[in-house]
Scaffold this motif. Structure first.
Motif, mmCIF file in Angstrom:
data_model
loop_
_atom_site.group_PDB
_atom_site.id
_atom_site.type_symbol
_atom_site.label_atom_id
_atom_site.label_comp_id
_atom_site.label_asym_id
_atom_site.label_seq_id
_atom_site.Cartn_x
_atom_site.Cartn_y
_atom_site.Cartn_z
ATOM 1 N N THR B 133 0.849 -1.190 0.000
ATOM 2 C CA THR B 133 0.000 0.000 0.000
ATOM 3 C C THR B 133 0.881 1.235 0.000
ATOM 4 O O THR B 133 0.536 2.255 0.562
ATOM 5 C CB THR B 133 -0.898 0.010 1.236
ATOM 6 N N ASP B 134 2.034 1.115 -0.647
ATOM 7 C CA ASP B 134 2.985 2.214 -0.711
ATOM 8 C C ASP B 134 2.390 3.408 -1.449
ATOM 9 O O ASP B 134 1.837 3.268 -2.534
ATOM 10 C CB ASP B 134 4.232 1.716 -1.445
ATOM 11 N N THR B 135 2.521 4.574 -0.837
ATOM 12 C CA THR B 135 1.934 5.777 -1.433
ATOM 13 C C THR B 135 2.387 5.984 -2.866
ATOM 14 O O THR B 135 1.599 6.382 -3.731
ATOM 15 C CB THR B 135 2.378 7.010 -0.627
ATOM 16 N N ARG B 139 -1.134 5.572 -8.473
ATOM 17 C CA ARG B 139 -1.126 6.743 -9.342
ATOM 18 C C ARG B 139 -2.523 7.072 -9.811
ATOM 19 O O ARG B 139 -3.390 6.220 -9.917
ATOM 20 C CB ARG B 139 -0.252 6.474 -10.570
ATOM 21 N N LEU B 140 -2.679 8.341 -10.162
ATOM 22 C CA LEU B 140 -3.951 8.772 -10.727
ATOM 23 C C LEU B 140 -3.837 8.791 -12.241
ATOM 24 O O LEU B 140 -2.743 8.770 -12.800
ATOM 25 C CB LEU B 140 -4.273 10.182 -10.235
ATOM 26 N N THR B 141 -5.020 8.850 -12.903
ATOM 27 C CA THR B 141 -4.969 8.939 -14.357
ATOM 28 C C THR B 141 -5.359 10.326 -14.833
ATOM 29 O O THR B 141 -5.192 10.647 -15.993
ATOM 30 C CB THR B 141 -5.918 7.909 -14.998
ATOM 31 N N GLU B 142 -5.907 11.153 -13.940
ATOM 32 C CA GLU B 142 -6.222 12.531 -14.328
ATOM 33 C C GLU B 142 -6.312 13.358 -13.072
ATOM 34 O O GLU B 142 -6.656 12.834 -12.028
ATOM 35 C CB GLU B 142 -7.538 12.562 -15.095
ATOM 36 N N PRO B 143 -6.099 14.668 -13.001
ATOM 37 C CA PRO B 143 -5.773 15.542 -14.126
ATOM 38 C C PRO B 143 -4.351 15.323 -14.644
ATOM 39 O O PRO B 143 -3.481 14.861 -13.924
ATOM 40 C CB PRO B 143 -5.901 16.944 -13.528
ATOM 41 N N GLU B 144 -4.148 15.705 -15.875
ATOM 42 C CA GLU B 144 -2.896 15.457 -16.591
ATOM 43 C C GLU B 144 -1.676 15.962 -15.861
ATOM 44 O O GLU B 144 -0.670 15.256 -15.746
ATOM 45 C CB GLU B 144 -2.949 16.137 -17.970
ATOM 46 N N ASP B 145 -1.740 17.217 -15.379
ATOM 47 C CA ASP B 145 -0.499 17.740 -14.796
ATOM 48 C C ASP B 145 -0.200 17.069 -13.462
ATOM 49 O O ASP B 145 0.970 16.955 -13.082
ATOM 50 C CB ASP B 145 -0.521 19.272 -14.678
ATOM 51 N N LEU B 146 -1.228 16.570 -12.784
ATOM 52 C CA LEU B 146 -0.939 15.841 -11.545
ATOM 53 C C LEU B 146 -0.271 14.507 -11.863
ATOM 54 O O LEU B 146 0.647 14.063 -11.182
ATOM 55 C CB LEU B 146 -2.231 15.616 -10.744
ATOM 56 N N VAL B 147 -0.740 13.874 -12.963
ATOM 57 C CA VAL B 147 -0.123 12.612 -13.373
ATOM 58 C C VAL B 147 1.356 12.827 -13.664
ATOM 59 O O VAL B 147 2.223 12.065 -13.232
ATOM 60 C CB VAL B 147 -0.832 12.050 -14.629
ATOM 61 N N ARG B 148 1.627 13.925 -14.393
ATOM 62 C CA ARG B 148 3.025 14.229 -14.728
ATOM 63 C C ARG B 148 3.816 14.544 -13.481
ATOM 64 O O ARG B 148 4.954 14.113 -13.317
ATOM 65 C CB ARG B 148 3.086 15.425 -15.689
ATOM 66 N N PHE B 149 3.226 15.309 -12.552
ATOM 67 C CA PHE B 149 3.868 15.692 -11.299
ATOM 68 C C PHE B 149 4.251 14.447 -10.508
ATOM 69 O O PHE B 149 5.363 14.309 -10.004
ATOM 70 C CB PHE B 149 2.887 16.569 -10.511
ATOM 71 N N TYR B 173 -2.430 1.953 -11.632
ATOM 72 C CA TYR B 173 -3.288 3.075 -11.990
ATOM 73 C C TYR B 173 -4.754 2.800 -11.739
ATOM 74 O O TYR B 173 -5.601 3.601 -12.067
ATOM 75 C CB TYR B 173 -3.081 3.452 -13.473
ATOM 76 N N THR B 174 -5.030 1.637 -11.148
ATOM 77 C CA THR B 174 -6.428 1.292 -10.854
ATOM 78 C C THR B 174 -6.559 1.114 -9.350
ATOM 79 O O THR B 174 -5.628 1.355 -8.605
ATOM 80 C CB THR B 174 -6.799 -0.023 -11.557
ATOM 81 N N ILE B 175 -7.737 0.654 -8.927
ATOM 82 C CA ILE B 175 -7.894 0.461 -7.486
ATOM 83 C C ILE B 175 -7.283 -0.850 -7.025
ATOM 84 O O ILE B 175 -7.191 -1.115 -5.836
ATOM 85 C CB ILE B 175 -9.380 0.510 -7.051
ATOM 86 N N ALA B 176 -6.839 -1.683 -7.980
ATOM 87 C CA ALA B 176 -6.226 -2.939 -7.572
ATOM 88 C C ALA B 176 -4.830 -2.658 -7.027
ATOM 89 O O ALA B 176 -4.123 -1.793 -7.538
ATOM 90 C CB ALA B 176 -6.125 -3.870 -8.775
#
Lengths: 110, 290
Positions: B133-135, B139-149, B173-176
């Motif tokens: 459950t490592d932070t 990852r998120l898939t959106e918003p774009e700049d957060l994904v890049r960040f 990138y999913t809840i799994a």
């Protein structure tokens, strides 16, 4: 390897933070320990020593600890030292309390 | 008429004697247990905290009294720098002792008392538990700049961990939860078991504070600094703060507190693991510390 100027500023900042704790007392063991450590790990610019980066990292971490502890205490004292009234809590987030109903100010009552 | 009077006098005497005995006893116990686990507000009852060394261990003296752990054991640490830092913690208290901020002292107390009788296996398992459950792996898939960040900040550390320890871990990138192969867990467990008992307590405290094992691994191996580690763990909050502004009495306090915890934990791990010896170079008189 940490550049000499970074080491100097780390050294100065560490002693400054320790001065906050130990105020005007004569030099404490902690302060002399820090001075000794820096003296012992002095390396000429030609030599790259793995040990030096480690000591720098430790010194940086301890400085981080002292600085953030002080900042935390300051902020905590500023915001959480006493209970706030509802009005001042509202002002904190930029809101005003709504006007409540006051029956005495109603002019139609005799 | 005399009998009840006599009875009253006798009962008064008994009560007062009992009170004197109790208060004396209480006073003695109270003095002994002043540093103990009572949750009352404790005033600063000493002027100076200093260290003394006996048999290779370092103890803390508050004025004339020896510091003790909440469990009643004598407070002693094997490392001089750690002892000095603990003494500085006690010296930096003002009028009231704020024990919740004295992280180094608390870590030493836990390591000395071990109130829940945790073994090395139990500690290591609870640390490894955070791997799934490592932070940094969520990852998120959106918003774009957060994904890049997220990618810009977290990928270098994950790649460093993969290189350094020859492990496999991929973000999800999913809840799994991410897929963590068994050999990764085994490698990391072997690495963790190489730390001393004391260091493991510090390690668990650090991982618990940031909810990420990989960040702490990078921090303890001196790949990143404490500021970077806290920034990585609060990445999404920092992104929101950049967009919406920061609230001093929430964001800043949170950041400072987390930095204090992590810095204390790192120092505790480092000082519990190092052995200091001084070798003198006879010819030039230069000192080498290893």
């Amino acid at each position: 390897m940490a550049a000499p100027s970074r080491s100097i500023s780390l050294y100065r900042n560490l002693l400054k933070e320790l001065k906050h704790v130990y105020k005007d007392k004569t030099e404490s063991p902690a302060q002399s320990f820090v001075k000794d450590q820096f003296r012992n790990f002095q390396v000429t610019t030609e030599k790259v020593c793995r040990g030096r980066n480690e000591v720098y990292h430790t010194g940086e971490t301890y400085l981080c600890l002292l600085q953030n502890l002080r900042k935390y205490e300051e902020l905590h004292a500023q915001y959480h030292s006493q209970e706030r009234s509802i009005e001042s809590s509202a002002h904190l987030v930029g809101l005003e309390l709504p006007k409540t109903y006051n029956p005495d100010s109603n002019p139609s009552n005799k | 008429m005399a009998a009840p009077m006599f009875f009253m006098v006798r009962s008064v005497l008994t009560v007062s004697l009992r009170y004197i005995k109790q208060s004396k006893l209480c006073g003695y116990q109270y003095n002994q247990k002043k540093c103990m686990s009572s949750y009352r507000e404790l005033k600063k009852f000493y002027k100076n905290a200093s260290i003394v060394t006996t048999e290779g261990w370092y103890e803390i003296n508050l004025d004339k009294r020896k510091l003790r752990t909440p469990g009643g054991n004598l407070f002693r640490v094997p490392n001089e720098a750690l002892a000095l830092a603990v003494a500085t913690e006690w010296n930096s208290q003002d009028k009231v002792i704020k024990r919740h901020n004295m992280h180094l002292t608390s870590l030493c107390n836990t390591a000395l008392d071990n109130p829940f009788h945790k073994t090395r296996d139990v500690l290591t398992d609870s640390i490894i538990h955070f791997l799934e459950t490592d932070t940094m792996c969520y990852r998120l898939t959106e918003p774009e700049d957060l994904v890049r960040f997220q990618s810009q900040n977290w990928d270098p550390v994950i790649n460093w961990a993969k290189d350094r320890y020859k492990i496999d871990i991929t973000p999800t990138y999913t809840i799994a939860p991410p897929d963590v192969p068994q050999h990764t867990k085994d490698t990391i467990k072997r690495h963790l078991l190489s730390y001393s008992d004391w260091a493991l307590f510090g390690y668990q405290f650090a991982v618990d504070s940031v909810k990420s094992l990989l960040i702490i691994m990078a921090l303890v191996d001196k790949f990143i600094s404490v500021d970077t580690a806290v920034h990585l763990s609060r990445l999404e909050q920092e992104y929101q703060v950049k967009k919406w502004g920061s609230v001093e009495w929430y964001h800043d306090i949170d950041e400072y507190e987390l930095k204090t915890r992590l810095a204390s934990a790192t120092l505790f791990i480092h000082w519990s693991s190092e052995n200091v010896s001084v070798k003198q170079k006879a010819s030039l008189g230069i000192q080498n510390i290893c």
